[in-house]
Write a protein that holds these residues in place. Structure first.
Motif, short mmCIF file in Angstrom:
data_model
loop_
_atom_site.label_atom_id
_atom_site.label_comp_id
_atom_site.label_asym_id
_atom_site.label_seq_id
_atom_site.Cartn_x
_atom_site.Cartn_y
_atom_site.Cartn_z
N TRP A 104 34.86 41.58 35.69
CA TRP A 104 34.42 40.54 34.72
C TRP A 104 34.12 40.11 33.67
N GLY A 105 33.58 41.03 32.81
CA GLY A 105 32.97 40.58 32.26
C GLY A 105 32.93 40.78 30.39
N LEU A 106 32.35 40.62 29.58
CA LEU A 106 32.96 40.20 28.06
C LEU A 106 32.92 41.84 27.40
N ARG A 107 33.29 41.84 25.97
CA ARG A 107 33.07 42.77 25.36
C ARG A 107 31.72 43.11 24.77
N ASN A 108 30.50 41.81 24.53
CA ASN A 108 29.73 41.84 23.68
C ASN A 108 28.69 41.19 24.95
N GLY A 109 28.81 41.67 25.93
CA GLY A 109 28.02 40.73 26.71
C GLY A 109 27.96 39.19 26.68
N LEU A 127 42.93 33.39 37.46
CA LEU A 127 42.79 34.47 38.95
C LEU A 127 41.56 34.16 39.80
N TYR A 128 40.15 33.22 39.68
CA TYR A 128 39.64 32.81 39.70
C TYR A 128 39.85 31.35 40.88
N GLU A 129 40.95 31.27 40.45
CA GLU A 129 41.44 29.76 41.05
C GLU A 129 42.56 30.47 42.18
N ILE A 130 42.61 31.06 42.17
CA ILE A 130 43.90 31.69 42.80
C ILE A 130 43.03 32.06 44.04
N ASP A 131 42.25 33.18 43.90
CA ASP A 131 41.08 33.69 44.60
C ASP A 131 39.61 33.61 44.16
N PRO A 132 39.04 32.21 44.57
CA PRO A 132 37.53 32.00 44.51
C PRO A 132 36.18 32.65 44.13
N LYS A 133 36.63 33.41 43.77
CA LYS A 133 34.85 34.75 44.00
C LYS A 133 34.31 34.78 43.28
N PRO A 134 33.17 34.28 43.41
CA PRO A 134 32.15 33.79 42.49
C PRO A 134 32.03 35.16 40.99
N GLU A 135 31.72 35.95 41.34
CA GLU A 135 31.83 37.03 40.15
C GLU A 135 33.05 36.81 39.37
N ARG A 136 33.99 36.41 39.40
CA ARG A 136 35.19 36.15 38.40
C ARG A 136 34.82 35.52 37.15
N ILE A 137 33.94 34.04 37.51
CA ILE A 137 33.92 33.23 36.54
C ILE A 137 32.67 33.74 35.94
N LYS A 138 31.17 34.42 36.54
CA LYS A 138 30.47 34.60 36.60
C LYS A 138 29.60 34.28 35.06
N ASP A 139 30.53 35.88 34.45
CA ASP A 139 30.48 35.90 32.87
C ASP A 139 30.80 34.91 32.09
N ILE A 140 31.76 35.04 31.96
CA ILE A 140 32.66 33.48 31.24
C ILE A 140 31.72 32.29 31.20
N LYS A 141 31.39 31.85 32.73
CA LYS A 141 30.66 30.44 32.19
C LYS A 141 29.48 30.49 32.19
N ALA A 142 28.26 31.63 32.06
CA ALA A 142 27.44 31.74 31.74
C ALA A 142 27.29 32.31 30.04
N SER A 143 28.35 32.19 29.68
CA SER A 143 28.77 32.97 27.46
C SER A 143 29.08 31.08 27.52
N ILE A 144 29.82 30.78 28.02
CA ILE A 144 30.11 29.22 27.33
C ILE A 144 28.80 27.88 27.04
N ASP A 145 28.39 27.75 28.63
CA ASP A 145 27.20 27.58 29.44
C ASP A 145 25.86 27.88 27.80
N LEU A 146 25.73 29.21 27.41
CA LEU A 146 24.93 29.36 26.35
C LEU A 146 25.47 28.63 25.24
N ILE A 147 26.56 28.86 24.78
CA ILE A 147 27.19 28.12 23.36
C ILE A 147 26.58 26.68 23.40
#
Length: 381
Positions: A104-109, A127-147
């Protein structure tokens, strides 16, 4: 007056005065038969899934790339749209396998600011909306939060980026109930629209320049501005997807809606007589010919707009019918392979030649665009 200018005037008249019902009555039955629409979507998707049984396998063209890059991300956008109308567990499992194999990661972290790296997050969030497992959004949310934390908002320097990342901000804002995502999304969009290269949106022609390299004085061989079909298609898709996500009272919704309507007018003015769109929207002779990806994205936007009550069916439905039927009849091989797909690039000359049998450098995003289109055409009444 050049043909496309005449068409713009005509489309404007039709949008104001409406079109007689006779055109709608002549709809080809191919866009009325939901089963036929579903069959061609299933066939094209089966071709791809059979060719790529391992959802995590790296992609090789001129070099190896991980399969969570933007091209594959767009495919999964289309697959999730198919899954919404055709609840086949195989589709869901294939998407989950893709996420799992990439952790559930991004190409360049998570520190990446590249919208191409973020595109996979659209499916992760679905996919998180269908089955809210935290790992599914952890990295994408972290990346957007950093931006957002950086305060820098001039990253979307090319219009493809608007589609790759903007819907992620929209969905995070809704999921977290935090307006900061929508506010920052607007800052980034507004920079692309009004500041980058002097502004990448040309309200006069109601179309977008791909990036600052194509803003005038750059011209096409016929002396007109260069409006790349797929690039404008990305903006169509972005606006449709964002408007589908954000609440009715989101403070910038009216501007997104107006931009969407204007862009559809600009696109409608230059449809080819055969139903497709050229890669160069205002120069039909610059690598002219049928092209499936831009056509698919325009069909997606038009059909979505009608389904949401935003666009006039009498005006746009005949254009959808003509385009969808043309793609099904002329671009889809019996095997499910899609023809007339322009390879990756940023302008008309890239990814050529574009023919019925030409193999693009990446097959995935073309199918994703086609599935997005089919998913909305299927919903038309």
């Amino acid at each position: 007056m050049k043909l496309y200018r005449f068409n713009q005037v005509l489309i404007g008249f039709l949008l104001v005065g409406g079109l007689s019902g006779c055109a709608v009555q002549k709809q080809n039955s191919a866009t009325k038969n939901k089963q036929e629409i579903l069959e061609v979507m299933r066939r094209t998707n089966k071709y791809f899934m059979d060719k790529w049984p391992d959802a995590g396998k790296p992609i090789y063209t001129n070099r190896w790339r991980p399969s969570n890059i933007w091209t594959r991300g767009v495919y999964y956008e289309g697959l999730m749209a198919l899954y919404k109308i055709d609840k086949n567990q195989v589709y869901y499992d294939y998407a989950v396998e893709w996420g799992d194999k990439h952790k559930w990661g991004l190409r360049n972290g998570i520190e990446t600011r590249n919208a191409d790296d973020h595109d996979c997050g659209q499916t992760y969030l679905d996919l998180y909306e269908i089955d809210p497992k935290p790992e599914r959004i952890k990295d994408i949310k972290a990346s957007i939060d950093l931006i957002i934390a950086s305060g820098k908002y001039d990253d979307w320097t090319w219009i493809d980026a608007i589609q790759m990342a903007m819907p992620i901000f929209a969905k995070l804002g809704v999921m977290t109930k935090d307006a900061k995502y929508h506010e920052y999304m607007y800052k980034m969009y507004n920079h692309s629209k009004r500041a980058e290269g002097g502004g990448l949106y040309n309200q006069k022609d109601k179309l977008w320049w791909r990036d600052k390299d194509f803003v005038p004085p750059y011209k096409e061989p016929n002396g007109e501005d260069c409006y790349w079909s797929r690039g404008n298609g990305w903006v169509v898709a972005a606006l449709a997807r964002v408007l589908d996500i954000i609440p009715q009272n989101e403070k910038h919704r009216a501007e997104y809606l107006q931009d969407f309507k204007e862009l559809m007018e600009g696109v409608a003015a230059v449809q080819r007589p055969d139903g497709f769109w050229n890669v160069s929207l205002h120069d039909p002779n610059h690598f002219g010919g049928k092209e499936t990806t831009g056509t698919s994205l325009f069909v997606y936007g038009m059909a979505w707009g009608i389904n949401k009550g935003i666009l006039d069916a009498k005006t746009y439905r005949p254009m959808i019918d003509k385009a969808w039927n043309a793609m099904v009849k002329e671009a889809v091989h019996p095997s499910g392979f899609l023809g007339y797909v322009q390879g990756t690039g940023k302008e008309p000359k890239d990814g050529q030649p574009v023919t019925f049998s030409s193999m693009p450098d990446f097959e995935d995003y073309g199918l994703g665009c086609f599935l997005l289109a089919g998913s909305e055409v299927y919903k038309l009444k």
